[in-house]
Enzyme design. Structure first.
Site, PDB file in Angstrom:
ATOM      1  N   SER A  83       0.951  -1.292  -0.061  1.00 40.14           N
ATOM      2  CA  SER A  83      -0.048   0.099   0.039  1.00 40.14           C
ATOM      3  C   SER A  83       0.854   0.950  -0.028  1.00 40.14           C
ATOM      4  CB  SER A  83      -0.895   0.133   1.267  1.00 40.14           C
ATOM      5  OG  SER A  83      -1.836  -1.170   1.156  1.00 40.14           O
ATOM      6  N   LYS A 202       0.048 -11.029   6.442  1.00 32.50           N
ATOM      7  CA  LYS A 202       0.120  -9.363   6.723  1.00 32.50           C
ATOM      8  C   LYS A 202      -1.193  -8.966   7.397  1.00 32.50           C
ATOM      9  CE  LYS A 202       1.563  -4.687   5.955  1.00 32.50           C
ATOM     10  NZ  LYS A 202       1.635  -3.758   4.837  1.00 32.50           N
ATOM     11  N   GLY A 228       1.244  -5.705  10.631  1.00 36.49           N
ATOM     12  CA  GLY A 228       1.159  -4.655   9.543  1.00 36.49           C
ATOM     13  C   GLY A 228       1.225  -3.260   9.913  1.00 36.49           C
TER      14      GLY A 228
END
Length: 333
Positions: A83, A202, A228
C-alpha cells in the site's frame, strides 16, 4: 533505467547480521511453533515507498539511492508494491520494472516480497507469475474488494487457493481493512493456512486478539503472522507474530529493528519504552497523513521521499509542521 547490479555485493550486510540470536532461558520471544518454517519471515520488512520524479515518473535512480541508505539497517528483507508503494497507481509494466530493479540490488539471501493482488483471480495469478519472473521470493496478495458484498469466506478461499496453486513462489495473505474495507475472515485464514504454498499473513487491522487467535489456530501449520504496522508491533510479538511489515521502517528502520531485537531477547521494559515513542510517529505517517506524510518524513532522515502520484496531494505547510512536531515530541528530530 540506471543499472543497480553494482549495489548487490557492497550494500547489504551478511546473512548473519539479519538473524537474531535465539532467546535465552525462555525469557525472550519465541514466535514459531513446532518445526522451523520453510521460509523464515522473522524480522522487520519496510514496505518501500515508490519514488517519483517531479513529472510523476518512477525515479529508479532515487530508488537505488534509498536502497543504498537502507543497506546498513538489518532488515530481514523488503516489501515492494504494498500500500505504501502506491501500488494501485502503477501500471503493470512499472510494477514489474520496480521489482526487477530492487531484486538486482538485493542479494539472494535477502527476502523480496512483492505485491501482486488484483481484483480478479486470473489477473492476480498472471501478475504473481510476472513478479516471480522478476525475482520476487514471495507474493503479497491483498484481498480483492471491489465487489465487497460478494467476498464471502467461500469466495476468498477459492480465490487464494487458486492463486496458491498457480504461484511459482510462496504466497502471503494481505488483510488491510483500512484500504479495502474488508477483513479477511478468520475461518478463511485458518483454512488457507493449510495450503502448502500459503505461508503467512500480513494483518494491518490492529486487532491484537484476532492476531493472537490466528497464531493459536494455525500453530500446527507452516504459517506465520506478520504485524502490518509499527504501532502495535510489540503487542503483536507478545501474542506470537513472527515479524513486522511497517511503513515507519522507511523512516525509522534502525529503531524498529532494535524493537524487534529487544522483544526477542526478552527485554520487555526497554521494548515497551521504545514502542511508546514509535506510536505517535507511526500514526502520523499512516492514518493521519498517509503516504504524503511518510514521504515528507523520509526526507528529514536522509531518504528520498518526493511527490506522490495524483490524486494523492502533498501536505499543506500546517500539516508539515504538525508532522514534524510529532517526530520532535517523541525525540526523533
Amino acid at each position: 533505467m540506471a543499472s543497480s547490479t553494482r549495489l548487490a555485493s557492497s550494500l547489504w550486510r551478511t546473512p548473519a547480521a539479519l538473524h537474531w540470536a535465539a532467546p535465552r532461558q525462555g525469557r525472550g520471544l519465541s514466535t514459531l511453533q513446532g518445526s522451523e518454517p520453510s521460509l523464515d519471515l522473522r524480522g522487520i520488512f519496510p514496505p518501500l515507498a515508490t519514488p517519483f520524479s517531479s513529472s510523476q515518473e518512477v525515479d529508479y535512480a532515487q530508488l537505488e539511492g534509498n536502497l543504498h541508505r537502507y543497506a546498513s539497517i538489518p532488515f530481514r528483507g523488503l516489501v515492494v508494491l504494498g500500500s505504501n508503494g502506491e501500488y494501485p497507481y502503477l501500471a503493470p509494466r512499472e510494477k514489474v520494472e520496480v521489482v526487477s530493479c530492487v531484486r538486482r540490488a538485493l542479494p539472494r539471501d535477502h527476502l523480496l516480497l512483492a505485491g501482486s493482488g488484483c481484483e480478479s483471480t486470473q489477473a492476480t495469478i498472471e501478475l504473481t507469475v510476472s513478479m516471480a519472473e522478476a525475482g520476487a521470493d514471495v507474493a503479497l496478495v491483498v484481498t480483492p474488494c471491489y465487489y465487497q458484498g460478494a467476498m464471502t469466506t467461500a469466495a476468498l478461499v477459492h480465490h487464494y487457493t487458486e492463486v496458491g496453486d498457480a504461484s511459482p513462489i510462496p504466497v502471503v495473505l494481505y488483510s488491510v481493512p483500512a484500504n479495502t474495507g474488508l477483513d479477511l475472515p478468520m475461518d478463511a485464514v485458518i483454512t488457507l493456512a493449510q495450503h502448502p504454498n500459503i505461508i503467512g499473513i500480513k494483518d494491518s487491522g490492529g486487532d491484537i486478539t484476532r492476531m493472537g487467535l490466528m497464531v493459536h489456530k494455525t500453530r500446527q501449520e507452516d504459517f506465520q503472522v506478520l504485524a502490518g504496522s509499527a504501532g502495535f508491533l510489540l503487542a503483536s510479538y507478545a501474542v506470537g507474530a513472527s515479524g513486522g511489515v511497517c511503513a515507519l521502517a522507511n523512516v525509522l528502520g534502525d529503531p524498529l529493528c532494535q524493537l524487534d531485537r529487544l522483544c526477542r531477547e526478552g527485554r520487555w521494559q526497554e521494548a515497551r519504552d521504545l514502542q511508546h515513542r514509535l506510536i505517535e510517529p507511526n500514526m502520523a505517517v499512516t492514518r493521519r497523513f498517509g503516504i504524503p506524510g511518510l514521504k515528507k518524513a523520509m526526507e528529514w532522515f536522509g531518504y528520498y521521499g518526493g511527490p506522490c502520484r495524483a490524486p494523492l496531494a502533498p501536505l499543506s505547510p500546517a500539516q508539515v509542521e504538525e508532522l514534524k512536531s510529532t517526530f520532535s515530541a517523541n525525540g526523533w528530530l
